[in-house]
Design a protein around this motif. Structure first.
Motif, PDB file in Angstrom:
ATOM      1  N   ASP A 224      49.613  21.377 -75.753  1.00 50.90           N
ATOM      2  CA  ASP A 224      49.856  20.660 -77.080  1.00 50.90           C
ATOM      3  C   ASP A 224      49.492  20.903 -78.336  1.00 50.90           C
ATOM      4  OD1 ASP A 224      47.037  19.263 -77.516  1.00 50.90           O
ATOM      5  OD2 ASP A 224      47.174  19.521 -75.563  1.00 50.90           O
ATOM      6  N   GLY A 225      49.840  20.476 -79.278  1.00 42.32           N
ATOM      7  CA  GLY A 225      49.580  21.051 -80.859  1.00 42.32           C
ATOM      8  C   GLY A 225      48.274  21.081 -81.270  1.00 42.32           C
ATOM      9  N   MET A 226      47.513  20.336 -80.688  1.00 37.08           N
ATOM     10  CA  MET A 226      45.933  20.205 -81.004  1.00 37.08           C
ATOM     11  C   MET A 226      45.330  21.688 -80.409  1.00 37.08           C
ATOM     12  SD  MET A 226      44.074  16.683 -81.282  1.00 37.08           S
ATOM     13  CE  MET A 226      42.489  17.404 -81.368  1.00 37.08           C
ATOM     14  N   ASN A 227      45.771  21.876 -79.301  1.00 42.23           N
ATOM     15  CA  ASN A 227      45.306  23.095 -78.816  1.00 42.23           C
ATOM     16  C   ASN A 227      45.749  24.499 -79.015  1.00 42.23           C
ATOM     17  OD1 ASN A 227      43.024  22.252 -76.743  1.00 42.23           O
ATOM     18  ND2 ASN A 227      44.645  20.869 -75.988  1.00 42.23           N
ATOM     19  N   ASN A 230      49.565  23.567 -83.457  1.00 42.13           N
ATOM     20  CA  ASN A 230      50.690  23.308 -83.773  1.00 42.13           C
ATOM     21  C   ASN A 230      51.710  24.407 -83.264  1.00 42.13           C
ATOM     22  OD1 ASN A 230      50.175  20.592 -83.982  1.00 42.13           O
ATOM     23  ND2 ASN A 230      50.412  20.742 -86.451  1.00 42.13           N
ATOM     24  N   TRP A 231      51.363  25.010 -81.923  1.00 42.22           N
ATOM     25  CA  TRP A 231      52.223  26.221 -81.486  1.00 42.22           C
ATOM     26  C   TRP A 231      52.486  27.560 -82.330  1.00 42.22           C
ATOM     27  CZ3 TRP A 231      54.296  21.079 -82.165  1.00 42.22           C
ATOM     28  CH2 TRP A 231      53.827  20.413 -81.050  1.00 42.22           C
ATOM     29  N   VAL A 241      53.904  29.686 -66.455  1.00 43.26           N
ATOM     30  CA  VAL A 241      53.139  28.400 -66.373  1.00 43.26           C
ATOM     31  C   VAL A 241      53.155  27.861 -64.717  1.00 43.26           C
ATOM     32  CG1 VAL A 241      53.866  25.811 -66.981  1.00 43.26           C
ATOM     33  CG2 VAL A 241      54.092  27.827 -68.612  1.00 43.26           C
ATOM     34  N   VAL A 242      52.005  27.352 -64.412  1.00 41.32           N
ATOM     35  CA  VAL A 242      51.907  26.505 -62.981  1.00 41.32           C
ATOM     36  C   VAL A 242      51.687  25.180 -63.437  1.00 41.32           C
ATOM     37  CG1 VAL A 242      50.542  26.469 -61.088  1.00 41.32           C
ATOM     38  CG2 VAL A 242      50.760  28.764 -62.093  1.00 41.32           C
ATOM     39  N   ASP A 243      52.363  24.277 -63.119  1.00 39.36           N
ATOM     40  CA  ASP A 243      52.135  22.639 -63.544  1.00 39.36           C
ATOM     41  C   ASP A 243      52.888  21.878 -62.626  1.00 39.36           C
ATOM     42  OD1 ASP A 243      50.521  21.555 -65.882  1.00 39.36           O
ATOM     43  OD2 ASP A 243      52.411  20.208 -65.545  1.00 39.36           O
ATOM     44  N   VAL A 244      52.515  20.642 -62.575  1.00 39.60           N
ATOM     45  CA  VAL A 244      53.453  19.579 -61.820  1.00 39.60           C
ATOM     46  C   VAL A 244      54.713  19.589 -62.435  1.00 39.60           C
ATOM     47  CG1 VAL A 244      52.131  17.715 -62.622  1.00 39.60           C
ATOM     48  CG2 VAL A 244      53.406  17.587 -60.340  1.00 39.60           C
ATOM     49  N   GLN A 245      54.390  19.375 -63.833  1.00 40.86           N
ATOM     50  CA  GLN A 245      55.693  19.236 -64.589  1.00 40.86           C
ATOM     51  C   GLN A 245      55.612  20.266 -65.656  1.00 40.86           C
ATOM     52  OE1 GLN A 245      55.081  15.363 -66.265  1.00 40.86           O
ATOM     53  NE2 GLN A 245      55.896  14.300 -64.567  1.00 40.86           N
ATOM     54  N   PRO A 246      56.305  21.541 -65.552  1.00 44.15           N
ATOM     55  CA  PRO A 246      56.184  22.655 -66.320  1.00 44.15           C
ATOM     56  C   PRO A 246      57.255  22.643 -67.206  1.00 44.15           C
ATOM     57  CG  PRO A 246      57.551  23.037 -64.337  1.00 44.15           C
ATOM     58  CD  PRO A 246      57.113  21.725 -64.119  1.00 44.15           C
ATOM     59  N   GLU A 247      58.020  21.709 -67.543  1.00 42.65           N
ATOM     60  CA  GLU A 247      58.882  21.618 -68.646  1.00 42.65           C
ATOM     61  C   GLU A 247      58.328  21.591 -70.192  1.00 42.65           C
ATOM     62  OE1 GLU A 247      60.942  20.220 -65.059  1.00 42.65           O
ATOM     63  OE2 GLU A 247      58.964  19.439 -66.078  1.00 42.65           O
ATOM     64  N   LYS A 248      57.289  20.701 -70.256  1.00 38.66           N
ATOM     65  CA  LYS A 248      56.604  20.771 -71.591  1.00 38.66           C
ATOM     66  C   LYS A 248      55.972  22.078 -72.040  1.00 38.66           C
ATOM     67  CE  LYS A 248      54.985  17.069 -72.873  1.00 38.66           C
ATOM     68  NZ  LYS A 248      53.915  15.601 -72.971  1.00 38.66           N
ATOM     69  N   PRO A 249      54.823  22.521 -71.193  1.00 36.11           N
ATOM     70  CA  PRO A 249      54.494  23.783 -71.412  1.00 36.11           C
ATOM     71  C   PRO A 249      55.262  25.018 -71.548  1.00 36.11           C
ATOM     72  CG  PRO A 249      53.702  23.172 -69.111  1.00 36.11           C
ATOM     73  CD  PRO A 249      54.406  21.960 -69.854  1.00 36.11           C
ATOM     74  N   SER A 253      55.747  26.907 -75.257  1.00 40.70           N
ATOM     75  CA  SER A 253      55.206  28.513 -75.386  1.00 40.70           C
ATOM     76  C   SER A 253      56.311  29.328 -75.583  1.00 40.70           C
ATOM     77  CB  SER A 253      54.256  28.849 -74.186  1.00 40.70           C
ATOM     78  OG  SER A 253      54.952  28.444 -73.017  1.00 40.70           O
ATOM     79  N   GLY A 254      57.463  28.706 -74.890  1.00 42.42           N
ATOM     80  CA  GLY A 254      58.726  29.706 -74.688  1.00 42.42           C
ATOM     81  C   GLY A 254      58.649  30.491 -73.507  1.00 42.42           C
ATOM     82  N   ALA A 255      57.970  29.953 -72.585  1.00 43.76           N
ATOM     83  CA  ALA A 255      57.630  30.811 -71.141  1.00 43.76           C
ATOM     84  C   ALA A 255      58.996  30.555 -70.631  1.00 43.76           C
ATOM     85  CB  ALA A 255      56.504  30.147 -70.243  1.00 43.76           C
TER      86      ALA A 255
END
Length: 358
Positions: A224-227, A230-231, A241-249, A253-255
């Motif tokens: 997210d933006g805070m971490n 803001n990208w 990306v390894v995630d249950v919902q990888p669409e957002k990361p 990140s452009g992964a």
């Protein structure tokens, strides 16, 4: 409760203003993917009229509507903010919400029960789980396997989704000689590894380290933006990306590569089949370099001194909840985390979210 233990946080409130007063904390929990359930009474059914407010004490036409914009959504894209009309439905909804809110990705939900339903007598059938469940296989593409083999400088970005897999992240870090970047929610993940970074990504040393990677493994983080400022941080060329919902990361990140799973342990086991990597950077020395620079800096020395005082005076086995204030920022970002869930930092609604119960 939700952040410090990893369990379910529950708030029980009265009708109307009681429920509304939890919205700040509910919002913080929702944005932070904390498992929180609000249980609230609602206006008695026997006095209601559809679509209008009759003037009952603390009456709302539909109290659950307050929570729907923030509540976690189910697999049918419906918000987990439910108002029931009878006791049996209340029990069924409570069971459903507990299961859903604790499932990855975690989130917050609401259950409203009319005041005159609270006194209903019902028969409760004990629902036992036989322990069996189906699990989708871990799919790791040949492209990802090739990246793991050919990349010399690998880094790990661990988010809140890895809190229950800290030892696996540490093992993976040692195998790949990979520095561990953590999000606010992921502080302490992998801290047993010598490759755990004790400073945030926005320090120049962290930014340069990230940019120098051949491959970044983003595990359990939305980026997210805070971490990520803001990208605006410089992403390495290759990201998995390894995630249950990888669409957002992936979007953030452009992964181009992802693995859809919440079984971090299983994914790490697959990753460990790749070849060992040689050490390419001394992370303990880098941690010391950054801390010494901040200590000697006229602008940062007071902040670091405050952090050192907290670390020296507050035990690691006790949690710290930080506010969105200067002191909270310093401790939340630079404080020592030798375990997961030691530090909780608000990433959405700040003081408003922490003041009640989250």
């Amino acid at each position: 409760m939700a952040r410090s233990t990893g369990g379910l946080g529950v708030a029980i409130t009265t009708t109307g203003p009681g429920a509304a007063n939890t919205l700040g904390a509910f919002g913080e929990a929702a944005i932070s993917n904390s498992a929180v359930l609000v249980l609230s009474s609602e206006s008695p059914i026997k006095f209601r009229q559809p679509g209008i407010s009759r003037g009952l004490l603390h009456e709302m036409v539909d109290q659950s509507e307050l929570f729907k914009p923030l509540a976690k959504k189910d697999d049918k894209d419906q918000p987990l903010a439910i108002s029931v009309t009878d006791g049996a439905s209340a029990i069924a909804a409570a069971r459903f919400l507990v299961k859903e809110l604790l499932s990855a990705p975690r989130g917050s939900g609401y259950l409203g029960i009319p005041a005159d339903v609270l006194s209903q007598e019902i028969s409760i059938v004990d629902q036992k789980n036989d322990g069996s469940f189906s699990e989708a296989p871990i799919e790791i593409t040949s492209e990802i396997k090739n990246l793991l083999e050919t990349s010399r400088k690998i880094g790990i970005w661990a988010g809140g989704g890895t809190l229950d897999f800290s030892e696996y992240i540490a093992e993976l870090s040692e195998h790949f000689a990979a520095p561990i970047f953590t999000s606010f929610a992921g502080r302490g993940v992998g801290s047993k590894s010598n490759n755990y970074l004790e400073f945030p990504i926005h320090e120049i040393e962290g930014t340069e380290l990230l940019k120098d990677l051949d491959l970044l493994l983003v595990i359990g983080s939305e980026l997210d933006g805070m971490n990520t400022k803001n990208w605006s941080i410089p992403w390495p060329k290759e990201i998995v990306v390894v995630d249950v919902q990888p669409e957002k990361p992936c979007l953030n990140s452009g992964a181009k590569h992802s693995i859809r799973s919440n079984r971090i342990d299983k994914v790490v086991s697959e990753f460990l089949n790749a070849s060992l990597k040689e050490k390419w950077i001394d992370i303990p020395a880098l941690n010391l370099k950054v801390r010494n620079r901040l200590t000697k800096s006229e602008k940062e020395t007071d902040g670091i001194s405050f952090v050192n005082a907290i670390d020296g005076g507050w035990p690691q086995n006790e949690p710290i909840f930080c506010d969105m204030a200067i002191s909270g920022y310093w401790v939340g970002v630079y404080g020592k985390n030798s375990r997961v869930r030691r530090t909780a930092y608000p990433v959405g609604w700040g003081t408003l979210g922490y003041r009640d119960w989250e």
